[in-house]
Enzyme design. Structure first.
Site, mmCIF file in Angstrom:
data_model
loop_
_atom_site.group_PDB
_atom_site.id
_atom_site.type_symbol
_atom_site.label_atom_id
_atom_site.label_comp_id
_atom_site.label_asym_id
_atom_site.label_seq_id
_atom_site.Cartn_x
_atom_site.Cartn_y
_atom_site.Cartn_z
ATOM 1 N N ASP A 8 32.770 -17.790 -5.544
ATOM 2 C CA ASP A 8 33.212 -17.863 -6.844
ATOM 3 C C ASP A 8 34.683 -18.372 -7.218
ATOM 4 O OD1 ASP A 8 31.178 -15.956 -6.395
ATOM 5 O OD2 ASP A 8 31.146 -15.600 -8.283
ATOM 6 N N GLU A 39 30.467 -20.477 -11.054
ATOM 7 C CA GLU A 39 30.090 -19.547 -12.274
ATOM 8 C C GLU A 39 31.174 -19.009 -12.912
ATOM 9 O OE1 GLU A 39 27.928 -16.006 -12.060
ATOM 10 O OE2 GLU A 39 29.363 -15.121 -10.960
ATOM 11 N N ASN A 40 32.413 -18.954 -12.302
ATOM 12 C CA ASN A 40 33.630 -18.256 -13.054
ATOM 13 C C ASN A 40 34.788 -19.331 -13.201
ATOM 14 O OD1 ASN A 40 32.655 -16.046 -11.033
ATOM 15 N ND2 ASN A 40 32.726 -15.386 -13.302
ATOM 16 N N ASN A 67 24.927 -15.375 -12.650
ATOM 17 C CA ASN A 67 24.637 -14.920 -14.061
ATOM 18 C C ASN A 67 25.431 -15.464 -15.328
ATOM 19 O OD1 ASN A 67 26.639 -13.067 -12.447
ATOM 20 N ND2 ASN A 67 26.951 -11.922 -14.426
ATOM 21 N N HIS A 68 26.567 -15.908 -14.907
ATOM 22 C CA HIS A 68 27.702 -16.360 -15.734
ATOM 23 C C HIS A 68 27.393 -17.967 -16.238
ATOM 24 C CE1 HIS A 68 30.076 -13.173 -16.617
ATOM 25 N NE2 HIS A 68 30.232 -12.939 -15.130
ATOM 26 N N HIS A 153 23.082 -14.685 -5.319
ATOM 27 C CA HIS A 153 24.200 -14.273 -6.360
ATOM 28 C C HIS A 153 23.665 -12.634 -6.774
ATOM 29 C CE1 HIS A 153 27.344 -15.107 -8.903
ATOM 30 N NE2 HIS A 153 26.939 -14.337 -9.823
ATOM 31 N N HIS A 178 28.770 -13.201 -6.294
ATOM 32 C CA HIS A 178 28.801 -12.357 -7.530
ATOM 33 C C HIS A 178 29.744 -11.345 -7.335
ATOM 34 C CE1 HIS A 178 27.803 -10.331 -11.099
ATOM 35 N NE2 HIS A 178 27.292 -9.277 -10.281
ATOM 36 N N HIS A 180 32.870 -10.752 -5.792
ATOM 37 C CA HIS A 180 34.275 -11.264 -5.822
ATOM 38 C C HIS A 180 35.039 -10.606 -4.645
ATOM 39 C CE1 HIS A 180 34.095 -13.255 -10.090
ATOM 40 N NE2 HIS A 180 33.038 -13.504 -9.242
HETATM 41 FE FE FE2 Z 1 31.004 -14.612 -10.249
HETATM 42 FE FE FE2 Z 2 28.152 -13.160 -11.132
#
Ligand code: FE2
Ligand code: FE2
Length: 276
Positions: A8, A39-40, A67-68, A153, A178, A180
């Site tokens: 990520d 995603e981030n 999820n983001h 994820h 996910h 991190h």
């Molecule tokens: Fe993430």
């Molecule tokens: Fe995530």
């Protein structure tokens, strides 16, 4: 074939470091295919069309999420026209975009990439195991695909390990995202699938999972928000995993973590040329 997966990208710091390093990583190490979890990437939350394009321009082939994925609302629209951006495949039927796609690597190989989300301590989506099974049945390794990469994820290490074993021998790489935080369990499973529970983020590790420390610590202590989560802007560590693919079987012949810069101990795949 030579694959690289980057965890990520978190905010401007992680994104900039990863995208500045990527062209040279691709060229020096003759990478055939690069997957980046984005995603981030947009201020820590979600991804924009411009950032997807920046990742592709830097040498990324596919951008996975989690999820983001919808934090930047524009993603709900542009994902329909950006076939190199994946969202988790086990969202409800009718969700925009796609969780699986087949791509052509620089060496001509066909790479199936899947993005799937776990359900432990996360939103309760459709069964990730059934979703992956259906995708592998439709596009099996060695038949339609020369390599299969699955970005799992998920929060729970157990769920990620279980999914790795579930597809062992049927995928080239199963890599978690996910949390991190990189894990040290990179290995080739008995059936030949490269596996790593979490790739870790590309971001500043003087943080709470990529965010400025102050507000997350405050929320654990006081349970009352006193500000927004902001991505930490210190020197990031680029974190990912490299895989050598056996061109006959499509399974992994070597796997190793990659860590460059920032606060974490460096790691460089021994099967790559020495870094310049
Ligand atoms: Fe993430
Ligand atoms: Fe995530």
């Amino acid at each position: 074939m030579r694959l690289l997966f980057l965890g990520d990208l978190v905010g401007r710091a992680g994104r900039t470091a990863a995208l500045e390093a990527l062209p040279q990583l691709v060229e020096d190490n003759r990478l055939d295919f690069v997957i980046v979890n984005g995603e981030n990437a947009a201020r820590g939350f979600g991804i924009t069309e411009e950032i997807v394009q920046d990742i592709l321009d830097a040498g990324g082939d596919v951008v996975t999420t989690g999820n983001h994925v919808w934090d930047q609302r524009e993603a709900l629209v542009f994902i329909e026209r950006q076939e190199r951006l994946l969202r988790p495949l086990n969202f409800p039927a009718g969700t925009p975009g796609r969780g699986i796609n087949l791509f052509t690597a620089r060496n001509g190989a066909r790479v199936l990439v899947m993005n799937v989300m776990g359900r432990i301590f996360m939103d309760s989506l459709d069964d990730p195991f059934a979703g992956v099974e259906a995708a592998l049945a439709a596009c099996p390794l060695g038949d339609v695909a020369d390599a299969v990469v699955i970005d799992v994820h998920a929060e729970a290490t157990s769920e990620k390990q279980a999914l790795g074993h579930f597809v062992d021998g049927r995928a080239t790489l199963v890599v978690g995202t996910h949390t991190h935080v990189p894990t040290a369990d990179h290995q080739i499973l008995p059936g030949g699938t490269a596996y790593l529970t979490d790739a870790g983020m590309c971001g500043d590790y003087d943080s709470v999972i990529g965010m400025d420390k102050e507000e997350p610590v405050n929320r654990f202590i006081r349970k009352i928000p006193s500000g927004r989560f902001q991505p930490a802007q210190g020197t990031p560590t680029i974190c990912g995993v490299a895989v050598e693919v056996d061109d006959t079987s499509g399974l992994a012949s070597a796997v190793a973590p990659l860590r460059i810069g920032g606060r974490l101990s460096p790691a460089w795949p021994s099967f790559w040329p020495a870094p310049r």
